[in-house]
Scaffold this motif. Structure first.
Motif, PDB file in Angstrom:
ATOM      1  N   THR A 103       0.998  -1.167   0.153  1.00 19.77           N
ATOM      2  CA  THR A 103      -0.030  -0.186  -0.192  1.00 19.77           C
ATOM      3  C   THR A 103       1.012   1.076   0.065  1.00 19.77           C
ATOM      4  O   THR A 103       1.495   1.520   1.035  1.00 19.77           O
ATOM      5  N   ILE A 104       1.200   1.953  -1.143  1.00 14.30           N
ATOM      6  CA  ILE A 104       2.080   2.709  -1.158  1.00 14.30           C
ATOM      7  C   ILE A 104       1.427   4.293  -0.686  1.00 14.30           C
ATOM      8  O   ILE A 104       0.166   4.565  -1.007  1.00 14.30           O
ATOM      9  N   LEU A 105       2.114   4.855   0.203  1.00 16.88           N
ATOM     10  CA  LEU A 105       1.770   5.976   0.869  1.00 16.88           C
ATOM     11  C   LEU A 105       2.152   7.269   0.314  1.00 16.88           C
ATOM     12  O   LEU A 105       3.361   7.237  -0.884  1.00 16.88           O
ATOM     13  N   PRO A 106       1.799   8.726   0.316  1.00 10.47           N
ATOM     14  CA  PRO A 106       2.465   9.684  -0.322  1.00 10.47           C
ATOM     15  C   PRO A 106       3.982   9.594   0.050  1.00 10.47           C
ATOM     16  O   PRO A 106       4.549   9.196   1.107  1.00 10.47           O
ATOM     17  N   ILE A 107       4.572  10.383  -0.877  1.00  2.71           N
ATOM     18  CA  ILE A 107       6.081  10.432  -0.703  1.00  2.71           C
ATOM     19  C   ILE A 107       6.386  11.141   0.606  1.00  2.71           C
ATOM     20  O   ILE A 107       5.566  12.016   1.098  1.00  2.71           O
ATOM     21  N   PRO A 108       7.342  10.958   1.303  1.00  3.23           N
ATOM     22  CA  PRO A 108       7.629  11.628   2.851  1.00  3.23           C
ATOM     23  C   PRO A 108       7.318  13.047   2.612  1.00  3.23           C
ATOM     24  O   PRO A 108       6.916  13.711   3.648  1.00  3.23           O
ATOM     25  N   LEU A 109       7.812  13.777   1.517  1.00  5.97           N
ATOM     26  CA  LEU A 109       7.731  15.042   1.617  1.00  5.97           C
ATOM     27  C   LEU A 109       6.166  15.646   1.668  1.00  5.97           C
ATOM     28  O   LEU A 109       5.784  16.607   2.292  1.00  5.97           O
ATOM     29  N   ALA A 110       5.678  14.822   0.899  1.00  4.44           N
ATOM     30  CA  ALA A 110       3.942  15.072   1.040  1.00  4.44           C
ATOM     31  C   ALA A 110       3.555  14.919   2.383  1.00  4.44           C
ATOM     32  O   ALA A 110       2.692  15.606   2.778  1.00  4.44           O
ATOM     33  N   GLN A 111       3.896  13.821   2.860  1.00  5.49           N
ATOM     34  CA  GLN A 111       3.561  13.307   4.373  1.00  5.49           C
ATOM     35  C   GLN A 111       3.756  14.429   5.167  1.00  5.49           C
ATOM     36  O   GLN A 111       2.686  14.796   6.191  1.00  5.49           O
TER      37      GLN A 111
END
Ligand code: BGC
Length: 760
Positions: free
Chosen positions: A117-125
């Motif tokens: 389950t791919i989450l938003p990229i860390p910068l987006a997080q």
């Protein structure tokens, strides 16, 4: 009073028991490892310090990886890039059953923003400013990969990044050390928990240190900075992760004070271990010891010796330790105690993870059982909710957004009809193709029966075919196909002419950021701007969705487009999450954690800069001779750090500031004056007006994410203690200097109310 005393007593007793239990656990571990190490030969101890790639996943230069033999001989302590529970089990069996002492392997992988389950990229997080959600994201990633053989993730990356040309800006929390510290600690907690359960994997803090300060934003480039700046601006997130108990630390590829970070006693011993009290083990980055030769530090043997002496415990991919440490001990270049200390730290990590108790703890599930943990509807729903929090609404002239589910919507752009292109860099194990929708599919589903979605790609991602294909060698997937530019433009204009509203999905390709993907120009490629100009010419409502792994220079877009939402790369659930926000089922609440420049030439651009002796205001467009500014562009960003709009409007009352000794509380009331229940991020900044060392014009020191129903008013108080009002000296010691401070509150780093106070 009695109640208070009783509570205090109970908590004291609890702490005492916890300490005793912890002490007993530690003593048990010491005994176990002590007796194991007595049985180990020097060579076997060195074997524990060796880490090699073992699978099909590639995250660096290709390696000859015949690891089975190494494992059998006790020459390998850990592997990376081997994914899949059955393959991990097979290799673990070699370690446990065929090596002399049966010591289990650590199995590491870059699980950076989700596993399947791919989450938003860390910068987006980070742009969600939602610390519990960030922690939960790490928990989901750990929960999934720990069913598939993985015991160790190379995350969190907490490098502060000020230069948007640097591709790995996507992998961190942005430009702020305070927010970066909270994110770092949350990720460590999310991955590791208390190490008691299967899903508690070991985190690896990286890249220690200063990797994000690569000169000119070019990956792997050199770094040079003062200790003062290190301690104040770059080190806090590393320190926060250490304080959160991170189990391992990865060194960076760069130079610090003229020495390689991998062989730097000041960094590894003095600061990390002695000053911050780090107890885990230190691993190099991919083949770092070998790279030292290119940096000009001599040959593999002496570099391996220097690295180990400096405090590096595990050698990723160079095999320098394995090749040379035995001889180095014989020759007196290293002592057996040096090897013992490193080996002990690695074995302790394995012990803490419970691998001696059950080496197969991450490989037990049947396929059916595993399917209940990976890419589950619950995880996907959480990822969808999380992604919706990361989008940052930058402009919404005339309230174009939210869109109505009616009439004809033209969805145009190279990121509209891609699934791979939603994921972002750093998902090394991909979800099954077509298991999740593109934005086009999601939008069609979302408006089914109510509105019609018309689609055209409109242009290529970039005019440069090579850039368009970035990452493809590594990842066998494609984003937008190459199209004939003229024909695509004509098609798009035809489609758009029929529609009531145009949604443009463009920006960067998913692999234009990430490791080694630096850019010298961070504006939109010409072909996209041309298309946008043509679409704008139609005079219809136009919304730009900017997909990006870094700040895109948006001077032109800000001036010329009516609505812009920065949507980063949101992972597998990005399509539905975007529709939730576009159509108003959810209200945008993301706030930038990086400054969005007007043009590339402003980089590195960051809000917490020093004032200079010849300052010019951010918005001042006139060129001023002998002042610190440019001919072509004002100093400020297109959109500042902390910025993010909502569908509602928040009215801030007047701020009050209360002082009690060196404790300061800033209070403000906020009213939701619009038509939507919504979330606001109230931010508190300070400026130390006069100090023995120059301090930034603004520094984030607190924030609160609040939910407000329409019409509701809430009072927010943000308290600062002496600690937040202090800064570090060049030795890394915090000091408070009495005097004047500006206390600022607002909805972003630019639009703040300020009160000046004096602290004694
Ligand atoms: C990267 C690290 C990564 C490692 C292992 C390196 O090239 O810099 O961040 O964890 O490879 O894949």
């Amino acid at each position: 009073m009695m109640k208070y005393e009783l509570r205090k007593l109970i908590s004291l007793v609890f702490v005492l028991f916890a300490t005793l239990a912890y002490g007993a656990d530690e003593a048990k571990m010491d005994k176990f490892i002590g007796s194991l190490m007595q049985k180990m030969t020097l060579r076997e101890k060195i074997g524990q310090l060796n880490l090699q790639p073992a699978g099909e996943v590639t995250t660096g230069g290709a390696m000859d990886t015949q690891v089975g033999g190494l494992v059998m001989n006790g020459d390998l302590g850990a592997v990376l890039n081997l994914a899949g529970k059955d393959r991990v089990r097979a290799l673990q069996e070699v370690a446990v059953k065929k090596s002399r002492l049966g010591i289990p392997l650590l199995v590491g992988l870059d699980v950076i923003h989700g596993y399947r389950t791919i989450l938003p990229i860390p910068l987006a997080q980070a742009c969600s400013w939602d610390i519990p959600a960030i922690e939960e994201g790490a928990r989901i990633a750990a929960e999934e990969c720990s069913t598939d053989g993985i015991s160790w993730t190379y995350s969190p990356m907490v490098d502060i990044a000020l230069d948007a040309r640097w591709g790995r800006i996507m992998e961190g929390a942005g430009e702020d050390p305070y927010l970066g510290s909270l994110v770092a600690a949350a990720l460590v907690r999310g991955y590791q928990g208390d190490f008691k359960e299967r899903q508690n994997i070991m985190a690896c803090l990286k890249h220690y240190a200063l990797y994000g300060a690569a000169e000119a934003g070019r990956d792997y480039n050199t770094v040079d900075m003062s200790h003062l700046r290190m301690f104040n601006q770059y080190f806090p997130p590393y320190k926060a992760a250490v304080e959160a108990g991170v189990g391992s630390v990865m060194t960076s590829f760069n130079i610090v004070d003229g020495l390689h970070a991998t062989a730097n006693p000041w960094l590894l011993d003095e600061v990390l271990r002695q000053k911050w009290g780090f107890k885990g083990f230190v691993v190099t980055d991919y083949a770092s010891i070998n790279e030292m030769e290119s940096w000009g530090f001599g040959k593999q043997k002496e570099n391996g010796v220097k690295a180990l002496k400096a405090g590096t415990d595990m050698d990723m991919c160079s095999q320098a330790f394995l090749n040379h440490c035995e001889a180095a001990v014989r020759e007196g270049l290293l002592t057996e105690q040096d090897i013992d200390a490193a080996c002990r730290r690695v074995l302790e990590a394995k012990y803490r993870l419970g691998l001696f108790k059950d080496p197969y703890k991450h490989c037990h599930m049947s396929d059916q059982e595993q399917a209940k943990h990976i890419f589950t509807p619950e995880n996907r729903q959480k990822a969808r909710d999380f992604a919706a929090e990361t989008f940052v609404l930058l402009k919404n002239e005339g309230g174009i957004l939210p869109l109505k589910k009616q009439g004809k919507i033209a969805l145009i752009g190279p990121n509209a009809n891609t699934t791979d292109g939603l994921l972002g860099s750093w998902c090394v194990v991909r979800p099954a193709k077509d298991a999740y929708p593109s934005l086009l599919q999601a939008m069609k589903e979302s408006v089914a029966g109510k509105a019609e979605v018309l689609y055209a790609q409109g242009c290529n991602l970039s005019d440069d075919e090579r850039q368009d294909a970035a990452g493809f060698a590594n990842a066998p997937y494609r984003t937008a196909p190459r199209v004939d530019a003229k024909q695509a433009l004509q098609e798009a204009l035809k489609v758009a002419a029929e529609a009531d509203v145009i949604v443009y999905a463009g920006g960067e390709g998913a692999e234009w950021s990430g490791e080694s993907h630096s850019r010298a120009i961070i504006e939109l490629p010409d072909c996209q701007r041309e298309l946008l100009k043509a679409l704008k010419g139609l005079g219809k409502p136009l919304v730009m969705l900017n997909f990006s792994g870094r700040p895109t220079a948006m001077g032109w877009e800000k001036e010329n487009l009516p609505a812009i939402m920065n949507v980063w790369f949101g992972g597998t659930e990005m399509g539905p999450a975007l529709c939730d926000v576009l159509f108003g089922d959810k209200v945008p609440s993301g706030h930038l954690t990086v400054s969005i420049p007007q043009m590339t030439g402003q980089e590195p651009l960051y809000y917490n800069h020093l004032n200079t002796g010849r300052p010019v205001g951010d918005g001042d467009k006139r060129f001023r001779q002998y002042q610190s500014n440019y001919f072509e562009v004002s100093n400020g960003p297109a959109f500042p750090f902390g910025f993010g709009l909502s569908y509602t409007t928040f009215k801030y009352g007047e701020m009050t500031v209360k002082q009690e000794g060196r404790n300061v509380t800033a209070t403000v009331s906020i009213t939701n004056e619009g038509d939507y229940d919504a979330t606001e991020v109230v931010q508190c900044y300070i400026r130390d007006v006069a100090c023995r060392y120059a301090r930034p014009v603004k520094e984030l020191k607190g924030f609160e994410r609040i939910e407000l129903k329409k019409g509701e008013t809430k009072t927010v108080s943000i308290s600062l203690t002496e600690q937040e009002l202090s800064s570090y000296g060049p030795e890394g010691n915090l000091f408070f200097e009495p005097g004047e401070f500006d206390i600022m509150l607002g909805s972003n780093s630019r639009d703040v109310q300020t009160k000046r106070i004096t602290l004694k």
